[in-house]
Design an enzyme around this catalytic site. Structure first.
Site, mmCIF file in Angstrom:
data_model
loop_
_atom_site.group_PDB
_atom_site.id
_atom_site.type_symbol
_atom_site.label_atom_id
_atom_site.label_comp_id
_atom_site.label_asym_id
_atom_site.label_seq_id
_atom_site.Cartn_x
_atom_site.Cartn_y
_atom_site.Cartn_z
ATOM 1 N N CYS A 16 -45.934 -52.247 39.893
ATOM 2 C CA CYS A 16 -44.992 -51.427 39.136
ATOM 3 C C CYS A 16 -45.631 -51.022 37.818
ATOM 4 C CB CYS A 16 -43.703 -52.222 38.874
ATOM 5 S SG CYS A 16 -42.402 -51.215 38.130
ATOM 6 N N CYS A 20 -40.123 -54.954 33.452
ATOM 7 C CA CYS A 20 -38.758 -55.324 33.073
ATOM 8 C C CYS A 20 -38.644 -56.843 32.984
ATOM 9 C CB CYS A 20 -37.753 -54.781 34.081
ATOM 10 S SG CYS A 20 -37.824 -52.983 34.229
ATOM 11 N N SER A 122 -32.686 -46.338 38.201
ATOM 12 C CA SER A 122 -32.185 -47.488 37.431
ATOM 13 C C SER A 122 -31.853 -47.103 36.003
ATOM 14 C CB SER A 122 -33.242 -48.598 37.426
ATOM 15 O OG SER A 122 -33.551 -48.974 38.748
ATOM 16 N N CYS A 264 -25.445 -62.506 57.219
ATOM 17 C CA CYS A 264 -26.436 -61.489 56.863
ATOM 18 C C CYS A 264 -27.626 -61.622 57.813
ATOM 19 C CB CYS A 264 -26.810 -61.572 55.387
ATOM 20 S SG CYS A 264 -27.448 -63.164 54.840
ATOM 21 N N ASP A 280 -35.040 -59.114 51.071
ATOM 22 C CA ASP A 280 -35.724 -58.749 49.834
ATOM 23 C C ASP A 280 -35.656 -59.879 48.795
ATOM 24 O OD1 ASP A 280 -36.903 -57.106 47.869
ATOM 25 O OD2 ASP A 280 -34.939 -56.511 47.127
HETATM 26 S S1 SF4 Z 1 -29.327 -60.320 49.472
HETATM 27 FE FE1 SF4 Z 1 -30.256 -61.198 51.354
HETATM 28 S S2 SF4 Z 1 -29.606 -63.347 51.398
HETATM 29 FE FE2 SF4 Z 1 -28.281 -62.280 49.929
HETATM 30 S S3 SF4 Z 1 -26.494 -61.701 51.157
HETATM 31 FE FE3 SF4 Z 1 -27.907 -59.952 51.178
HETATM 32 S S4 SF4 Z 1 -29.151 -60.216 53.048
HETATM 33 FE FE4 SF4 Z 1 -28.138 -62.189 52.610
#
Ligand code: SF4
Ligand code: SF4
Length: 436
Positions: A16, A20, A122, A264, A280
């Site tokens: 980058c 930040c 951003s 998730c 991520d």
């Molecule tokens: S950021 Fe990643 S770990 Fe957190 S809820 Fe979303 S998918 Fe799940």
């Protein structure tokens, strides 16, 4: 049948041009391979595998960093050509790019517009708040450059949304932040900054919170203040991802944000060497699923370890969440933030619990009312206008005059189209949120 999944691609890894203070990713610059960008071979493999793996007619490519615009326009043109080569008949591809904006110029604006690329930019509020943490490698402030970039995007009619982090510096200035953001855009996202000192690897024991992390209660007040203002004045004109997603929850639709989903694990990230990680927020060795140079990305996403990762979001909930009245809205929030203890001393509660609980208490009745109205064909802005007056908003039938005042029947006017917010990928089938 292959389940759809979301792939975030980091073509420049963590590299980058800014530094930040709160960035959770920039320290990875020293951890990843020496090449600063993804090779053409890895890019082509990823694009080919990802397009082939998606069962639906629409595929979204999310380009992030680091700073993905460091690649330059010519490299992105090549990427789009590769994508075009592998796109299946009937497949529609959406490209999104998240940028700090400081490298955008005329050539970028033309390219983004020409190729219908949705931009996330951003901005953390007015200059004094934005510049608290968003500085370049030389320590120079960036606010002026970001505003210039937004003006450039506007002048080329590029679609963009503003991503605002909520941190220790701006959380107590909700009104000022909101006024600044809506001066510059109509689509807003808020992301809380939550970082523990030291390496943020979740396998490490909890340390003290960093000085820039948002206070949970302040975060709840921040969201609530902005919601009040939005509900009273801006609903339908300004689109706030978190708020619209929660209207969706009231409509029994899936949460628009992974942090509020029951499970998730369907959003993986590709690092510049082709490594695929669980999320991520979990780019650590423990969460490495494999590499697209030796395995197919769809096989990596389908691995039991990744299913376990995703299901753990629900299965590891502490009792306080399981019995919470807002569980269906929150689902214990992101596992990465679950390092607090419940009132009974059970581990695994979200650090942000107090803030989210406050926010949901403050807004749930209005979110449900908006959803009920939408279910009856009443636009959200109409429900909001009547809120607290004791007068129920009038249900509108398809043959009634449209509420926008056009004089046409609703079914021939606003009621004839479904509104789709391209940034949040959420469909409401009635005229819903959008104000005529
Ligand atoms: S950021 Fe990643 S770990 Fe957190 S809820 Fe979303 S998918 Fe799940
Ligand atoms: S508000 Fe708090 S207790 Fe309720 S589900 Fe969310 S994190 Fe759990």
């Amino acid at each position: 049948m292959q389940q759809p999944f979301h792939l975030m691609i980091k073509p420049t890894g963590a590299t980058c041009n800014l530094d930040c203070t709160y960035c959770y990713y920039v320290h990875k610059e020293s951890q990843t391979p020496p090449a600063w960008r993804m090779s053409d071979e890895v890019l082509e493999t990823l694009i080919r595998q990802y397009l082939a793996a998606q069962p639906g007619p629409e595929v979204t490519f999310a380009w992030q960093g680091g700073e993905p615009t460091l690649l330059g326009v010519p490299a992105f043109r090549k990427i789009l050509a590769v994508r075009e080569h592998y796109r299946q008949p009937g497949q529609r591809v959406v490209n999104t790019i998240q940028t700090n904006g400081t490298l955008l110029d005329e050539a970028w604006a033309v390219f983004l517009k020409e190729n219908h690329i949705l931009v996330g930019i951003s901005l953390d509020g007015p200059g004094d708040l934005h510049d608290q943490y968003r500085v370049d490698k030389g320590g120079k402030t960036t606010y002026a450059r970001v505003i210039q970039a937004i003006e450039l995007l506007r002048s080329h009619a590029v679609e963009y949304n503003i991503l605002c982090t909520v941190n220790r510096a701006n959380a107590e200035h909700a009104e000022r932040v909101y006024v600044e953001l809506i001066r510059h855009g109509q689509h807003l996202q808020f992301i809380p900054i939550v970082e523990r000192a030291g390496d943020p690897d979740p396998a490490w024991p909890a340390g003290a919170m960093t000085a820039w992390s948002v206070d949970p209660q302040a975060y709840g007040r921040f969201l609530s203040t902005i919601f009040d203002r939005w509900f009273a004045h801006d609903i339908g004109r300004i689109h706030v991802q978190l708020f619209e997603g929660q209207i969706g929850v009231s409509l029994s639709q899936p949460a628009g944000l992974c942090v509020f989903a029951e499970t998730c694990g369907d959003a993986v990230v590709a690092e510049r060497d082709g490594s695929i990680y669980s999320c991520d927020h979990y780019v650590y060795d423990t969460f490495l699923l494999g590499n697209v140079r030796s395995e197919n990305v769809s096989d990596l996403v389908a691995k039991p370890v990744q299913r376990h990762f995703g299901n753990a979001k629900r299965e590891s909930l502490p009792q306080q969440c399981r019995s919470c009245r807002h569980l269906h809205r929150c689902w214990g929030e992101c596992p990465k933030h679950r390092f607090a203890e419940t009132a009974a001393g059970e581990p695994g509660l979200s650090y942000l619990c107090g803030g989210y609980y406050h926010f949901f208490e403050h807004t749930a009745a209005r979110l449900d009312a908006l959803a009920t109205g939408i279910g009856h064909g009443i636009p959200a802005w109409e429900t909001a206008r009547r809120w607290g007056t004791g007068v129920s908003p009038r249900a509108v039938g398809p043959n009634d005059p449209c509420l926008c005042g056009s004089g046409k029947k609703r079914k021939k006017c606003c009621g004839s189209t479904s509104f789709r917010n391209p940034f949040w990928s959420r469909r409401f089938s009635v005229e819903n949120i959008a104000r005529p």
